[in-house]
Design a protein around this motif. Sequence first.
Motif, PDB file in Angstrom:
ATOM      1  N   PHE A 167       0.831  -1.211   0.000  1.00  0.00           N
ATOM      2  CA  PHE A 167       0.000   0.000   0.000  1.00  0.00           C
ATOM      3  C   PHE A 167       0.864   1.259   0.000  1.00  0.00           C
ATOM      4  CE2 PHE A 167      -3.067   2.795   2.611  1.00  0.00           C
ATOM      5  CZ  PHE A 167      -3.639   3.323   1.462  1.00  0.00           C
ATOM      6  N   THR A 168       1.879   1.270   0.856  1.00  0.00           N
ATOM      7  CA  THR A 168       2.761   2.433   0.911  1.00  0.00           C
ATOM      8  C   THR A 168       3.540   2.587  -0.391  1.00  0.00           C
ATOM      9  OG1 THR A 168       2.992   2.046   3.287  1.00  0.00           O
ATOM     10  CG2 THR A 168       4.534   3.586   2.285  1.00  0.00           C
ATOM     11  N   GLY A 169       3.990   1.460  -0.950  1.00  0.00           N
ATOM     12  CA  GLY A 169       4.696   1.499  -2.231  1.00  0.00           C
ATOM     13  C   GLY A 169       3.807   2.011  -3.346  1.00  0.00           C
ATOM     14  N   TYR A 170       2.524   1.649  -3.297  1.00  0.00           N
ATOM     15  CA  TYR A 170       1.562   2.140  -4.287  1.00  0.00           C
ATOM     16  C   TYR A 170       1.435   3.660  -4.205  1.00  0.00           C
ATOM     17  CZ  TYR A 170      -3.057   3.596  -5.867  1.00  0.00           C
ATOM     18  OH  TYR A 170      -4.088   4.283  -6.448  1.00  0.00           O
ATOM     19  N   LEU A 171       1.299   4.193  -3.005  1.00  0.00           N
ATOM     20  CA  LEU A 171       1.184   5.646  -2.832  1.00  0.00           C
ATOM     21  C   LEU A 171       2.428   6.359  -3.350  1.00  0.00           C
ATOM     22  CD1 LEU A 171      -0.266   5.680   0.800  1.00  0.00           C
ATOM     23  CD2 LEU A 171      -1.519   6.270  -1.288  1.00  0.00           C
ATOM     24  N   ARG A 172       3.569   5.770  -3.067  1.00  0.00           N
ATOM     25  CA  ARG A 172       4.846   6.356  -3.483  1.00  0.00           C
ATOM     26  C   ARG A 172       4.991   6.341  -4.997  1.00  0.00           C
ATOM     27  NH1 ARG A 172      10.592   3.540  -2.162  1.00  0.00           N
ATOM     28  NH2 ARG A 172      11.973   5.346  -2.350  1.00  0.00           N
ATOM     29  N   LYS A 173       4.582   5.249  -5.625  1.00  0.00           N
ATOM     30  CA  LYS A 173       4.715   5.120  -7.071  1.00  0.00           C
ATOM     31  C   LYS A 173       3.683   5.972  -7.808  1.00  0.00           C
ATOM     32  CE  LYS A 173       4.896   1.628 -10.734  1.00  0.00           C
ATOM     33  NZ  LYS A 173       4.799   0.165 -11.044  1.00  0.00           N
ATOM     34  N   ARG A 174       2.495   6.092  -7.233  1.00  0.00           N
ATOM     35  CA  ARG A 174       1.411   6.818  -7.885  1.00  0.00           C
ATOM     36  C   ARG A 174       1.745   8.291  -8.066  1.00  0.00           C
ATOM     37  NH1 ARG A 174      -4.508   7.774  -5.250  1.00  0.00           N
ATOM     38  NH2 ARG A 174      -3.275   9.236  -4.040  1.00  0.00           N
ATOM     39  N   ASP A 175       2.345   8.885  -7.051  1.00  0.00           N
ATOM     40  CA  ASP A 175       2.698  10.307  -7.126  1.00  0.00           C
ATOM     41  C   ASP A 175       3.909  10.536  -6.230  1.00  0.00           C
ATOM     42  OD1 ASP A 175       2.898  13.083  -7.032  1.00  0.00           O
ATOM     43  OD2 ASP A 175       0.731  13.373  -7.182  1.00  0.00           O
ATOM     44  N   ALA A 176       5.091  10.391  -6.808  1.00  0.00           N
ATOM     45  CA  ALA A 176       6.331  10.491  -6.029  1.00  0.00           C
ATOM     46  C   ALA A 176       6.481  11.853  -5.376  1.00  0.00           C
ATOM     47  CB  ALA A 176       7.534  10.202  -6.925  1.00  0.00           C
ATOM     48  N   GLY A 177       6.078  12.915  -6.060  1.00  0.00           N
ATOM     49  CA  GLY A 177       6.191  14.262  -5.510  1.00  0.00           C
ATOM     50  C   GLY A 177       5.290  14.458  -4.306  1.00  0.00           C
ATOM     51  N   ALA A 178       4.044  13.998  -4.441  1.00  0.00           N
ATOM     52  CA  ALA A 178       3.099  14.106  -3.329  1.00  0.00           C
ATOM     53  C   ALA A 178       3.574  13.283  -2.138  1.00  0.00           C
ATOM     54  CB  ALA A 178       1.712  13.654  -3.762  1.00  0.00           C
ATOM     55  N   PHE A 179       4.112  12.111  -2.421  1.00  0.00           N
ATOM     56  CA  PHE A 179       4.583  11.241  -1.346  1.00  0.00           C
ATOM     57  C   PHE A 179       5.763  11.876  -0.612  1.00  0.00           C
ATOM     58  CE2 PHE A 179       6.783   7.689   0.610  1.00  0.00           C
ATOM     59  CZ  PHE A 179       5.728   6.956   1.140  1.00  0.00           C
ATOM     60  N   ALA A 180       6.697  12.430  -1.364  1.00  0.00           N
ATOM     61  CA  ALA A 180       7.854  13.085  -0.746  1.00  0.00           C
ATOM     62  C   ALA A 180       7.408  14.258   0.118  1.00  0.00           C
ATOM     63  CB  ALA A 180       8.827  13.554  -1.820  1.00  0.00           C
ATOM     64  N   GLY A 181       6.437  15.031  -0.374  1.00  0.00           N
ATOM     65  CA  GLY A 181       5.920  16.151   0.402  1.00  0.00           C
ATOM     66  C   GLY A 181       5.214  15.686   1.666  1.00  0.00           C
ATOM     67  N   PHE A 182       4.529  14.572   1.562  1.00  0.00           N
ATOM     68  CA  PHE A 182       3.827  14.005   2.715  1.00  0.00           C
ATOM     69  C   PHE A 182       4.817  13.593   3.802  1.00  0.00           C
ATOM     70  CE2 PHE A 182       1.902   9.986   4.526  1.00  0.00           C
ATOM     71  CZ  PHE A 182       1.025  10.634   5.383  1.00  0.00           C
ATOM     72  N   VAL A 183       5.865  12.865   3.415  1.00  0.00           N
ATOM     73  CA  VAL A 183       6.871  12.429   4.385  1.00  0.00           C
ATOM     74  C   VAL A 183       7.574  13.647   5.000  1.00  0.00           C
ATOM     75  CG1 VAL A 183       9.023  11.149   4.704  1.00  0.00           C
ATOM     76  CG2 VAL A 183       7.203  10.190   3.276  1.00  0.00           C
ATOM     77  N   GLU A 184       7.854  14.630   4.179  1.00  0.00           N
ATOM     78  CA  GLU A 184       8.490  15.856   4.676  1.00  0.00           C
ATOM     79  C   GLU A 184       7.606  16.530   5.723  1.00  0.00           C
ATOM     80  OE1 GLU A 184      10.854  19.218   5.288  1.00  0.00           O
ATOM     81  OE2 GLU A 184      11.364  17.301   4.349  1.00  0.00           O
ATOM     82  N   ALA A 185       6.315  16.593   5.440  1.00  0.00           N
ATOM     83  CA  ALA A 185       5.384  17.211   6.396  1.00  0.00           C
ATOM     84  C   ALA A 185       5.369  16.441   7.713  1.00  0.00           C
ATOM     85  CB  ALA A 185       3.985  17.268   5.792  1.00  0.00           C
ATOM     86  N   LEU A 186       5.367  15.116   7.621  1.00  0.00           N
ATOM     87  CA  LEU A 186       5.381  14.299   8.842  1.00  0.00           C
ATOM     88  C   LEU A 186       6.644  14.563   9.648  1.00  0.00           C
ATOM     89  CD1 LEU A 186       4.091  10.818   7.594  1.00  0.00           C
ATOM     90  CD2 LEU A 186       2.795  12.608   8.753  1.00  0.00           C
ATOM     91  N   GLU A 187       7.779  14.660   8.957  1.00  0.00           N
ATOM     92  CA  GLU A 187       9.036  14.889   9.662  1.00  0.00           C
ATOM     93  C   GLU A 187       9.095  16.280  10.284  1.00  0.00           C
ATOM     94  OE1 GLU A 187      12.312  13.785   7.052  1.00  0.00           O
ATOM     95  OE2 GLU A 187      12.290  11.803   8.010  1.00  0.00           O
ATOM     96  N   GLN A 188       8.218  17.176   9.815  1.00  0.00           N
ATOM     97  CA  GLN A 188       8.120  18.503  10.414  1.00  0.00           C
ATOM     98  C   GLN A 188       7.095  18.528  11.549  1.00  0.00           C
ATOM     99  OE1 GLN A 188      10.097  21.115   9.687  1.00  0.00           O
ATOM    100  NE2 GLN A 188      11.202  19.800   8.254  1.00  0.00           N
ATOM    101  N   GLY A 189       6.475  17.362  11.807  1.00  0.00           N
ATOM    102  CA  GLY A 189       5.539  17.262  12.916  1.00  0.00           C
ATOM    103  C   GLY A 189       4.087  17.482  12.554  1.00  0.00           C
ATOM    104  N   ALA A 190       3.741  17.463  11.263  1.00  0.00           N
ATOM    105  CA  ALA A 190       2.359  17.692  10.837  1.00  0.00           C
ATOM    106  C   ALA A 190       1.466  16.503  11.191  1.00  0.00           C
ATOM    107  CB  ALA A 190       2.313  17.926   9.327  1.00  0.00           C
TER     108      ALA A 190
END
Length: 210
Positions: A167-190
């Motif tokens: 499931f996580t791999g699917y999200l990452r493959k579907r939209d790599a930019g969105a996924f990277a932004g999502f992980v970045e937001a989490l690492e910022q505490g969102a």
Amino acid sequence: EELAARVAAALPAAISTVEEGLGKPFARSIDVYVCGSEKSFAALTNASEDSRGAVVRSLFLSGRLMRPEYRDTVDAVLKHELTHLHLMQRLGYSSFHGNNPSWFNEGLAEAISGGCGGVTVSEEDARQSILSGTRLVPDDHGSLFVIKEAGSYGLERGMFYRQSGMFTGYLRKRDAGAFAGFVEALEQGANFKKSFQRSFGQTVEAAWRE
């Protein structure tokens, strides 16, 4: 010592894989402890003797990896646990578990490592399990007080890791930019739920159905 030497040789490439996968370097230095047995590993980490690795501020690898059936998984386990460490260095233990659901933490580590927790379950096995109704029901929040494991989702361990990774791999493959932004937001505490919807334009439930 033999296992430690193998880990030391694999460490530079594993670090590069994780940093590339998460788009930034580790926040702090990396300490890796290689335990001589399953018992010493469990005593140091409070993890199950069945586990091959764990992160408790530092990264610990179990002597279980010396068993013949697990010798070939050292590299994948190292990458998997390094992925946890990368997030935990930036989030801290409380946010890592309290904000992020377990399926995401494990699924991200599986996607970046190429899979180690689900080594006993193939993707085809997981597909058939999902179709038959024995499947992950991904939540949109974590909990520091009730840290979910495979049984919490009604799955055996290998199946939980495999479905979470798919499931996580699917999200990452579907939209790599969105996924990277999502992980970045989490690492910022969102907030996980709000960030997921903002990044992917839908709820976790809708993405899983898709």
